[in-house]
Design an enzyme around this catalytic site. Structure first.
Site, PDB file in Angstrom:
ATOM      1  N   ARG A 142       0.856  -1.198   0.000  1.00 15.02           N
ATOM      2  CA  ARG A 142       0.000   0.000   0.000  1.00 15.02           C
ATOM      3  C   ARG A 142       0.887   1.242   0.000  1.00 15.02           C
ATOM      4  O   ARG A 142       0.654   2.196  -0.728  1.00 15.02           O
ATOM      5  CB  ARG A 142      -0.943   0.040   1.209  1.00 15.02           C
ATOM      6  CG  ARG A 142      -1.696   1.363   1.247  1.00 15.02           C
ATOM      7  CD  ARG A 142      -2.783   1.545   2.306  1.00 15.02           C
ATOM      8  NE  ARG A 142      -2.804   0.636   3.389  1.00 15.02           N
ATOM      9  CZ  ARG A 142      -2.058   0.752   4.504  1.00 15.02           C
ATOM     10  NH1 ARG A 142      -1.239   1.779   4.667  1.00 15.02           N
ATOM     11  NH2 ARG A 142      -2.153  -0.136   5.452  1.00 15.02           N
TER      12      ARG A 142
ATOM     13  N   TYR B 247     -15.560  17.480 -15.658  1.00 13.86           N
ATOM     14  CA  TYR B 247     -15.956  16.076 -15.731  1.00 13.86           C
ATOM     15  C   TYR B 247     -17.037  15.795 -14.686  1.00 13.86           C
ATOM     16  O   TYR B 247     -16.943  16.278 -13.553  1.00 13.86           O
ATOM     17  CB  TYR B 247     -14.704  15.213 -15.483  1.00 13.86           C
ATOM     18  CG  TYR B 247     -14.947  13.740 -15.407  1.00 13.86           C
ATOM     19  CD1 TYR B 247     -15.217  13.006 -16.568  1.00 13.86           C
ATOM     20  CD2 TYR B 247     -14.907  13.063 -14.203  1.00 13.86           C
ATOM     21  CE1 TYR B 247     -15.435  11.646 -16.504  1.00 13.86           C
ATOM     22  CE2 TYR B 247     -15.115  11.696 -14.131  1.00 13.86           C
ATOM     23  CZ  TYR B 247     -15.384  10.991 -15.285  1.00 13.86           C
ATOM     24  OH  TYR B 247     -15.596   9.646 -15.214  1.00 13.86           O
TER      25      TYR B 247
ATOM     26  N   ASP C  50      -6.257  18.986 -14.638  1.00 13.42           N
ATOM     27  CA  ASP C  50      -6.629  17.662 -15.114  1.00 13.42           C
ATOM     28  C   ASP C  50      -6.226  17.597 -16.595  1.00 13.42           C
ATOM     29  O   ASP C  50      -6.820  18.259 -17.434  1.00 13.42           O
ATOM     30  CB  ASP C  50      -8.143  17.468 -14.943  1.00 13.42           C
ATOM     31  CG  ASP C  50      -8.612  16.073 -15.344  1.00 13.42           C
ATOM     32  OD1 ASP C  50      -7.924  15.420 -16.155  1.00 13.42           O
ATOM     33  OD2 ASP C  50      -9.678  15.634 -14.851  1.00 13.42           O
TER      34      ASP C  50
ATOM     35  N   LYS D  61      -7.521   6.546 -19.438  1.00 17.55           N
ATOM     36  CA  LYS D  61      -7.777   7.060 -20.782  1.00 17.55           C
ATOM     37  C   LYS D  61      -6.530   6.917 -21.662  1.00 17.55           C
ATOM     38  O   LYS D  61      -6.061   5.820 -21.833  1.00 17.55           O
ATOM     39  CB  LYS D  61      -8.261   8.514 -20.670  1.00 17.55           C
ATOM     40  CG  LYS D  61      -9.299   8.733 -19.542  1.00 17.55           C
ATOM     41  CD  LYS D  61     -10.618   8.024 -19.778  1.00 17.55           C
ATOM     42  CE  LYS D  61     -11.518   7.949 -18.541  1.00 17.55           C
ATOM     43  NZ  LYS D  61     -11.820   9.205 -17.874  1.00 17.55           N
TER      44      LYS D  61
HETATM   45  C1  LIG Z   1     -12.372   9.716 -16.635  1.00 22.11           C
HETATM   46  C2  LIG Z   1     -12.009  11.049 -16.167  1.00 22.11           C
HETATM   47  C3  LIG Z   1     -11.801  11.304 -14.803  1.00 22.11           C
HETATM   48  C4  LIG Z   1     -12.026  10.263 -13.725  1.00 22.11           C
HETATM   49  O1  LIG Z   1     -11.118   9.219 -13.795  1.00 22.11           O
HETATM   50  P1  LIG Z   1     -11.450   7.719 -13.341  1.00 22.11           P
HETATM   51  O2  LIG Z   1     -10.229   6.957 -13.704  1.00 22.11           O
HETATM   52  O3  LIG Z   1     -12.663   7.278 -14.102  1.00 22.11           O
HETATM   53  O4  LIG Z   1     -11.725   7.756 -11.879  1.00 22.11           O
HETATM   54  C5  LIG Z   1     -11.409  12.586 -14.426  1.00 22.11           C
HETATM   55  N1  LIG Z   1     -11.243  13.561 -15.337  1.00 22.11           N
HETATM   56  C6  LIG Z   1     -11.444  13.355 -16.646  1.00 22.11           C
HETATM   57  C7  LIG Z   1     -11.246  14.470 -17.605  1.00 22.11           C
HETATM   58  C8  LIG Z   1     -11.843  12.101 -17.111  1.00 22.11           C
HETATM   59  O5  LIG Z   1     -12.064  11.914 -18.418  1.00 22.11           O
END
Ligand SMILES: *Cc1c(COP(=O)(O)O)cnc(C)c1O
Length: 388
Positions: A49, A102, A174, A199
């Site tokens: 962890r 998001y 982000d 992604k």
């Molecule tokens: C998918 C996404 C998230 C969240 O990420 P997870 O891996 O699904 O928890 C946050 N910001 C953006 C822009 C995203 O596309």
């Protein structure tokens, strides 16, 4: 910081580093625990962890790609966001977030603020007056998402960081939609970068993961402490798969963009398409900023379907190469209907305010042959036009 170029860092991460068997590809360490060399002698790793070599290899690679001082790989992108606000904010602290962020980001910040964990304000960050009013309240953190989801709106990171610094506010970006190949927020002044590695970074739609990268070394250590404290870290197997995906990031991003251009050119000629949202379009708000701060426009786009809801449903149903699914950035093309899918956690009013209509469709353009993608869109539009 490394003197190597980004594609090289992505490919070479951990390669030829195994001192025991000289395996070219680094092994995966699935162990949960590690033996102490002697009584009272704490080893580099004691429990997975808090630390794991496979996960740390990925964290170091992503931090190097973003030009950060250190990073924590988390169980998902949401865990990375939650980690940051947990480590940083108290009940009196304010976070300023985009009104069109998001859906999960909106839900997380809103729910925790309602519990009294911190304060949140959602503002249109392209509206200078609204932004200045929010900054006057001396927030602790500004959350930036650029290009945003799903309308790919662009925020000027350098200008915003300048304004934030003047009031002693930290900035987190982000960077999920572009990856460090196409945008490096820390070089523009940001203090933190967050990714949903689910992604583009993993890129194969078979892992859910995240990362939080800090510009400052001391802050990186604080964040790592918190990640262990609250149990936000990711699994070694997921880190291994993400490392594997990361090695092809540069060629994948190039092809995603190439295919995106082909799809965009087709959509611009299609009668059943209204406004198209993509930073490459000169008419797109923020096009000039994107040209300056991004190394590419990316392959996420959305458009207003110019037809009835029944026709929209036929169009989506008839597509064979765009799967109706949430998420993005994988090898396969996807289509999403934000108002009923990714952004359904937002109230109708919040959706309207963010500009998300029921006719909005979002595309994640994958790596199929672009001629097949265009032909697939063509046949689905044709069938939709015939339906009533
Ligand atoms: C998918 C996404 C998230 C969240 O990420 P997870 O891996 O699904 O928890 C946050 N910001 C953006 C822009 C995203 O596309």
């Amino acid at each position: 910081m490394s003197d190597k170029r980004l594609a090289t860092i992505a490919v070479r991460t951990g390669i030829d580093s195994d001192s025991q068997y000289h395996a070219v590809v680094p092994p995966i360490y699935l162990t949960s625990t590690y033996s102490f060399p002697a009584f009272g002698e704490v080893p580099q790793y004691d429990y997975s962890r808090s630390g794991n070599p496979t996960r740390n290899t990925l964290a170091d690679a992503l931090s190097e790609l973003e030009g950060g001082a250190g990073g924590v790989v988390t169980s998902c992108g949401t865990a990375a966001m939650n980690l940051l606000v947990t480590a940083l904010l108290g009940p009196d602290d304010l976070i300023v977030a985009p009104h069109d962020c998001y859906g999960g980001t909106y839900r997380l910040f809103n729910t925790r603020a309602n519990k009294g964990d911190f304060k949140v304000e959602f503002v249109d960050q392209s509206d200078q007056e609204a932004l200045a009013a929010a900054l006057a309240k001396k927030p602790k953190l500004i959350w930036v998402e650029t290009p945003s989801n799903p309308l790919v709106r662009v925020v000027d990171i350098a200008a915003l960081c300048q304004q934030a610094k003047e009031v002693g506010c930290l900035v987190a970006v982000d960077n999920t939609f572009l990856s460090p190949l196409l945008q490096q927020p820390i070089s523009l002044g940001a203090d933190f970068v967050v990714h949903s590695t689910t992604k583009y970074l993993n890129g194969h739609s078979d892992v859910v993961g995240g990362v939080l990268i800090s510009k400052d070394a001391e802050m990186a250590e604080t964040i790592a402490w918190w990640a262990n404290c609250i149990g936000a870290t990711g699994a070694p197997f997921d880190a291994y798969l993400t490392l594997r995906g990361l090695r092809t990031l540069a060629p994948r991003m190039r092809m995603h963009e190439e295919n995106g251009v082909a799809v965009l050119e087709y959509l611009q000629q299609q009668a059943m398409v209204g406004t198209i949202y993509h930073p490459s379009l000169p008419s797109h708000p923020g096009h000039d900023i994107a040209k300056r701060q991004q190394k590419g426009f990316g392959s996420m786009m959305s458009f207003e379907f110019a037809g009835s809801q029944a026709q929209l449903e036929v169009f989506v149903k008839e597509l064979k190469l765009f799967s109706l699914a949430e998420s993005l950035g994988g090898t396969e093309s996807l289509i999403a209907h934000p108002s009923s899918m990714t952004h359904r956690a937002m109230s109708d009013e919040a959706q309207a305010e963010a500009g998300i209509s029921t006719s909005l469709l979002r595309l994640s353009v994958g790596l199929e042959d672009p001629r097949d993608l265009v032909a697939d869109l063509e046949q689905a539009f044709h069938l939709a036009a015939e339906a009533h």
